[in-house]
Design a protein around this motif. Structure first.
Motif, PDB file in Angstrom:
ATOM      1  N   PHE A   1      37.278  56.277  -6.106  1.00 34.74           N
ATOM      2  CA  PHE A   1      37.838  55.780  -7.365  1.00 34.74           C
ATOM      3  C   PHE A   1      39.318  56.112  -7.460  1.00 34.74           C
ATOM      4  O   PHE A   1      40.122  55.307  -7.966  1.00 34.74           O
ATOM      5  CB  PHE A   1      37.088  56.384  -8.554  1.00 34.74           C
ATOM      6  N   ALA A   2      39.711  57.293  -6.986  1.00 35.52           N
ATOM      7  CA  ALA A   2      41.130  57.653  -6.975  1.00 35.52           C
ATOM      8  C   ALA A   2      41.921  56.715  -6.074  1.00 35.52           C
ATOM      9  O   ALA A   2      43.043  56.314  -6.409  1.00 35.52           O
ATOM     10  CB  ALA A   2      41.286  59.100  -6.507  1.00 35.52           C
ATOM     11  N   CYS A   3      41.322  56.336  -4.933  1.00 39.98           N
ATOM     12  CA  CYS A   3      41.978  55.353  -4.052  1.00 39.98           C
ATOM     13  C   CYS A   3      42.092  54.002  -4.745  1.00 39.98           C
ATOM     14  O   CYS A   3      43.104  53.294  -4.610  1.00 39.98           O
ATOM     15  CB  CYS A   3      41.190  55.200  -2.756  1.00 39.98           C
ATOM     16  N   GLN A   4      41.065  53.636  -5.504  1.00 38.91           N
ATOM     17  CA  GLN A   4      41.091  52.364  -6.227  1.00 38.91           C
ATOM     18  C   GLN A   4      42.185  52.363  -7.284  1.00 38.91           C
ATOM     19  O   GLN A   4      42.902  51.371  -7.473  1.00 38.91           O
ATOM     20  CB  GLN A   4      39.716  52.129  -6.863  1.00 38.91           C
ATOM     21  N   VAL A   5      42.328  53.487  -7.982  1.00 41.52           N
ATOM     22  CA  VAL A   5      43.383  53.598  -8.998  1.00 41.52           C
ATOM     23  C   VAL A   5      44.763  53.523  -8.355  1.00 41.52           C
ATOM     24  O   VAL A   5      45.674  52.865  -8.866  1.00 41.52           O
ATOM     25  CB  VAL A   5      43.223  54.913  -9.799  1.00 41.52           C
ATOM     26  N   ALA A   6      44.930  54.190  -7.209  1.00 38.57           N
ATOM     27  CA  ALA A   6      46.214  54.140  -6.501  1.00 38.57           C
ATOM     28  C   ALA A   6      46.535  52.711  -6.057  1.00 38.57           C
ATOM     29  O   ALA A   6      47.662  52.222  -6.225  1.00 38.57           O
ATOM     30  CB  ALA A   6      46.185  55.078  -5.296  1.00 38.57           C
ATOM     31  N   ALA A   7      45.526  52.031  -5.479  1.00 36.29           N
ATOM     32  CA  ALA A   7      45.734  50.647  -5.032  1.00 36.29           C
ATOM     33  C   ALA A   7      46.002  49.722  -6.211  1.00 36.29           C
ATOM     34  O   ALA A   7      46.855  48.827  -6.135  1.00 36.29           O
ATOM     35  CB  ALA A   7      44.508  50.169  -4.257  1.00 36.29           C
ATOM     36  N   LEU A   8      45.297  49.936  -7.318  1.00 36.72           N
ATOM     37  CA  LEU A   8      45.505  49.117  -8.516  1.00 36.72           C
ATOM     38  C   LEU A   8      46.893  49.327  -9.093  1.00 36.72           C
ATOM     39  O   LEU A   8      47.573  48.366  -9.507  1.00 36.72           O
ATOM     40  CB  LEU A   8      44.432  49.470  -9.555  1.00 36.72           C
ATOM     41  N   THR A   9      47.352  50.576  -9.106  1.00 36.07           N
ATOM     42  CA  THR A   9      48.694  50.878  -9.606  1.00 36.07           C
ATOM     43  C   THR A   9      49.752  50.180  -8.764  1.00 36.07           C
ATOM     44  O   THR A   9      50.706  49.586  -9.301  1.00 36.07           O
ATOM     45  CB  THR A   9      48.937  52.395  -9.600  1.00 36.07           C
ATOM     46  N   GLY A  10      49.591  50.236  -7.440  1.00 37.61           N
ATOM     47  CA  GLY A  10      50.537  49.555  -6.565  1.00 37.61           C
ATOM     48  C   GLY A  10      50.462  48.048  -6.687  1.00 37.61           C
ATOM     49  O   GLY A  10      51.493  47.355  -6.705  1.00 37.61           O
ATOM     50  N   TYR A  11      49.250  47.512  -6.814  1.00 42.41           N
ATOM     51  CA  TYR A  11      49.064  46.059  -6.896  1.00 42.41           C
ATOM     52  C   TYR A  11      49.713  45.467  -8.143  1.00 42.41           C
ATOM     53  O   TYR A  11      50.247  44.348  -8.107  1.00 42.41           O
ATOM     54  CB  TYR A  11      47.569  45.758  -6.880  1.00 42.41           C
ATOM     55  N   LEU A  12      49.690  46.219  -9.247  1.00 42.83           N
ATOM     56  CA  LEU A  12      50.228  45.702 -10.511  1.00 42.83           C
ATOM     57  C   LEU A  12      51.734  45.884 -10.645  1.00 42.83           C
ATOM     58  O   LEU A  12      52.310  45.438 -11.649  1.00 42.83           O
ATOM     59  CB  LEU A  12      49.517  46.375 -11.690  1.00 42.83           C
ATOM     60  N   LYS A  13      52.372  46.543  -9.682  1.00 48.78           N
ATOM     61  CA  LYS A  13      53.822  46.687  -9.739  1.00 48.78           C
ATOM     62  C   LYS A  13      54.469  45.317  -9.518  1.00 48.78           C
ATOM     63  O   LYS A  13      54.052  44.539  -8.662  1.00 48.78           O
ATOM     64  CB  LYS A  13      54.317  47.680  -8.686  1.00 48.78           C
ATOM     65  N   SER A  14      55.521  45.046 -10.278  1.00 51.41           N
ATOM     66  CA  SER A  14      56.138  43.720 -10.246  1.00 51.41           C
ATOM     67  C   SER A  14      57.066  43.534  -9.044  1.00 51.41           C
ATOM     68  O   SER A  14      57.315  42.406  -8.621  1.00 51.41           O
ATOM     69  CB  SER A  14      56.929  43.497 -11.544  1.00 51.41           C
ATOM     70  N   ASN A  15      57.579  44.627  -8.470  1.00 45.92           N
ATOM     71  CA  ASN A  15      58.547  44.513  -7.377  1.00 45.92           C
ATOM     72  C   ASN A  15      57.916  44.720  -6.002  1.00 45.92           C
ATOM     73  O   ASN A  15      58.571  45.113  -5.048  1.00 45.92           O
ATOM     74  CB  ASN A  15      59.676  45.528  -7.578  1.00 45.92           C
ATOM     75  N   LEU A  16      56.620  44.442  -5.878  1.00 52.82           N
ATOM     76  CA  LEU A  16      55.908  44.662  -4.627  1.00 52.82           C
ATOM     77  C   LEU A  16      56.047  43.433  -3.728  1.00 52.82           C
ATOM     78  O   LEU A  16      55.929  42.296  -4.186  1.00 52.82           O
ATOM     79  CB  LEU A  16      54.426  44.940  -4.910  1.00 52.82           C
ATOM     80  N   ASN A  17      56.298  43.672  -2.420  1.00 55.49           N
ATOM     81  CA  ASN A  17      56.410  42.538  -1.498  1.00 55.49           C
ATOM     82  C   ASN A  17      55.030  41.993  -1.136  1.00 55.49           C
ATOM     83  O   ASN A  17      54.001  42.563  -1.486  1.00 55.49           O
ATOM     84  CB  ASN A  17      57.181  42.945  -0.232  1.00 55.49           C
ATOM     85  N   THR A  18      55.015  40.891  -0.424  1.00 55.47           N
ATOM     86  CA  THR A  18      53.759  40.191  -0.120  1.00 55.47           C
ATOM     87  C   THR A  18      52.805  41.046   0.701  1.00 55.47           C
ATOM     88  O   THR A  18      51.600  41.114   0.411  1.00 55.47           O
ATOM     89  CB  THR A  18      54.052  38.886   0.638  1.00 55.47           C
ATOM     90  N   TYR A  19      53.326  41.716   1.736  1.00 53.12           N
ATOM     91  CA  TYR A  19      52.472  42.537   2.602  1.00 53.12           C
ATOM     92  C   TYR A  19      51.912  43.746   1.846  1.00 53.12           C
ATOM     93  O   TYR A  19      50.742  44.098   1.990  1.00 53.12           O
ATOM     94  CB  TYR A  19      53.251  42.994   3.831  1.00 53.12           C
ATOM     95  N   GLY A  20      52.763  44.358   1.031  1.00 52.23           N
ATOM     96  CA  GLY A  20      52.301  45.493   0.230  1.00 52.23           C
ATOM     97  C   GLY A  20      51.247  45.080  -0.779  1.00 52.23           C
ATOM     98  O   GLY A  20      50.258  45.785  -0.995  1.00 52.23           O
ATOM     99  N   GLU A  21      51.442  43.916  -1.388  1.00 55.66           N
ATOM    100  CA  GLU A  21      50.471  43.402  -2.352  1.00 55.66           C
ATOM    101  C   GLU A  21      49.134  43.107  -1.690  1.00 55.66           C
ATOM    102  O   GLU A  21      48.071  43.418  -2.231  1.00 55.66           O
ATOM    103  CB  GLU A  21      51.041  42.143  -3.008  1.00 55.66           C
TER     104      GLU A  21
END
Length: 608
Positions: free
Chosen positions: A152-172
């Motif tokens: 769940f902590a990994c899911q929260v970390a991935a969700l936090t990164g996914y919702l960032k607006s300045n994330l590139n395509t590969y990171g998303e």
């Protein structure tokens, strides 16, 4: 050779008794998988298990979420670890390895939110210092949450990164894949995971409603929920609890509500925003009712009753409900809990950050402008984020209307200086204490339990059935493999009723009543624990014998009522005296300082 073998068996027994209650049950099935001639045969025996609980065949994999044990047994044999490490150390090593992943995920999430690695370091420091309140790994290793929460902590970390607006395509794309895998794994590891994800979905719904996050990304997360639920349903032996879960009803309602949305900026769209809450809530409740009507499922009525009593909506004298409420993990936080968090400085900063975030979000909602997504249940991570975030310091300075020093410069300085000062103070106060704890070699040793298990393995028939407290039955199942009458599990109505019935050995009931209860479960041996019979509880009204007296009507403790006494003495006391009628039904065959074992007489001889 024989002495060496016996010594190894004794050492293994002493290690295994450190697993208590439900932890013992989980580890015992891991042992069963290793003993099975093949993986397929082991899984079959667990899914058609009739060797654990008397008169009952259970699907242990589904009912107890044994997927961690299945995976651990496969890894142990596939990696050849059986030649270099004992099974117990391999099992413990996996769980502690997951805790390392847990802490790493918290570190990454805090870094992503604040933009600085200092927040991650502060999160880890607070987590370790407050580990008594952040994890139960030190007390009960095999618990399901110890396996599930790292994912769940990994899911929260991935969700936090996914919702960032300045994330590139590969990171998303990476965050999306990691979020999908961790969401599904989390759901497989813990039967209550979908309730936690339900709360997360509500948070996402609120952020989407106030245009605080990109709607398209939020709805992609909803799709992950649906995919995980249906895949989990198929691989968890068609677990109907996932189909009738509030998470599925909410997500489907949100997807349907999205279809009714119109273009942004129009007058109708603004009206839809107002009625969107009502629409989603109505659809969620309606869909959940419909699903429960058409999907066969086993309703956990005890959970609903428990929540009613827990939140003061109802009162009960039921033993099971009151016993669950008395468990330490379900107690309200004590003063010592808040004192520990205050001493480590995490609570004051968490409170400050929470207040700033709350009012800042209200301000953003009012002005309808963007704000970074914040959602995490972890106090340490949120506090560290706030302390290390220049944006949060800037928000505070704007409210204070600071003019003497440039706010941007001061925010940058404080976001570096404050966590550094906190880190140094924590190092000075807690590091010596932590190192002292690490250097202390603590060993769990319970000679009475070891003697009991040794006697059972040497003297009791293989087909014997034992009765006693559920916690002790878990240890007997692990250490001896003998069949028991009950288990320390709380997700099955029948097992809960069994536990309550067997606990009657500590109530004021007649010898005949206890005999009838025990023989109804084909019991051969009864074990009375002196610690329960003579328990001196620290919490008023939470001793097992007190709860039984209330449930049986032997003692009425409500205001204005008089005490009423049973005409029978407490069974666990009376049976030790060895007089009629107790000796007619029960014969003492073994005892030590902690345990008294009685054989259930098959032929009753009444003596004067």
């Amino acid at each position: 050779m024989t002495l060496q073998f016996l010594k190894e068996l004794q050492n293994e027994l002493e290690r295994e008794i450190t697993f208590q209650g439900d932890s013992a049950i989980y580890y015992s099935y891991y042992k069963d998988m290793l003993k099975a001639p093949s993986f397929e045969r082991g899984v079959y025996e667990l899914t058609h298990n009739n060797k654990t609980v008397s008169l009952k065949t259970i699907n242990a994999v589904q009912q107890m979420s044994l997927y961690p044990e299945l995976i651990a047994s496969v890894l142990y044999q596939a990696t050849g670890s059986n030649e270099i490490i004992e099974p117990v150390y391999f099992y413990i090593g996996i769980v502690f390895g997951l805790q390392g992943i847990y802490v790493t995920a918290l570190f990454v999430t805090s870094w992503l939110m604040s933009g600085t690695w200092l927040a991650g370091m502060l999160t880890v420091a607070w987590f370790i210092i407050n580990r008594v309140d952040t994890t139960r790994i030190e007390y009960s290793i095999p618990l399901r949450e110890n396996w599930a929460l790292p994912y769940f902590a990994c899911q929260v970390a991935a969700l936090t990164g996914y919702l960032k607006s300045n994330l590139n395509t590969y990171g998303e794309r990476f965050c999306y894949l990691l979020m999908s895998a961790s969401t599904y794994t989390f759901m497989m590891m813990w039967e209550y995971s979908h309730y936690l994800l339900f709360l997360q979905a509500i948070s996402l719904f609120l952020l989407d409603s106030f245009s605080l996050e990109q709607s398209d990304k939020v709805h992609e997360v909803y799709k992950i929920y649906i995919f995980s639920l249906f895949l989990g349903y198929l691989l968890q032996f068609e677990n109907s609890a996932l189909l009738v879960s509030p998470l599925l009803s909410l997500v489907v309602a949100l997807m349907l509500a999205k279809c009714l949305q119109v273009k942004k900026g129009t007058f109708i769209a603004k009206i839809m925003k107002v009625i969107n809450f009502y629409l989603v809530c109505t659809l969620t409740v309606t869909l959940n009712i419909i699903m429960k009507m058409f999907v066969p499922h086993k309703e956990h009525g005890h959970m609903l009753k428990f929540l009613e009593v827990k939140f003061g909506l109802n009162m009960t004298k039921n033993f099971t409900m009151n016993w669950l409420l008395c468990q330490e993990s379900l107690q309200a936080p004590s003063r010592a809990f808040f004192l520990r968090l205050t001493q480590s400085s995490v609570l004051p900063f968490y409170t400050l950050v929470l207040i700033i975030c709350f009012f800042s979000m209200l301000q953003v909602i009012f002005r309808r402008i963007n704000l970074k997504y914040l959602w995490t249940p972890y106090v340490c991570m949120l506090a560290a984020f706030g302390v290390c975030s220049p944006e949060l310091w800037m928000t505070l300075f704007k409210w204070l209307r600071l003019r003497t020093v440039h706010p941007v410069l001061l925010a940058l300085i404080l976001s570096m200086a404050v966590p550094t000062i906190i880190g140094l103070s924590l190092w000075k106060e807690f590091f010596p204490r932590l190192m002292t704890e690490l250097t202390e070699l603590q060993e769990f040793y319970d000679p009475d339990t070891v003697e009991l298990m040794t006697w059972i393995k040497r003297q009791a028939p293989v087909a014997a059935v034992f009765a006693g407290s559920p916690q002790l039955m878990g240890a007997i199942k692990l250490c001896t493999g003998w069949m028991v009458t009950s288990l320390p599990l709380y997700n099955d109505d029948d097992l809960l009723k069994r536990n309550e019935n067997i606990y009657q050995i500590y109530s004021k009931r007649s010898a005949e009543d206890i005999y009838k209860i025990l023989t109804s479960y084909k019991t051969n041996y009864l074990i009375v624990e002196d610690a329960i019979c003579n328990e001196v509880g620290t919490t008023r009204g939470c001793r097992v014998k007190d709860l039984l007296d209330i449930a049986n009507g032997h003692v009425v403790c409500e205001e204005g009522d008089k005490l009423t006494y049973s005409k029978y003495g407490r069974f666990c006391h009376e049976v030790k005296i060895n007089y009629s009628p107790y000796v007619n039904y029960f014969t003492r065959v073994y005892w030590n300082r902690s345990y008294f074992v009685y054989k259930i007489n098959t032929v009753i001889s009444f003596q004067s």
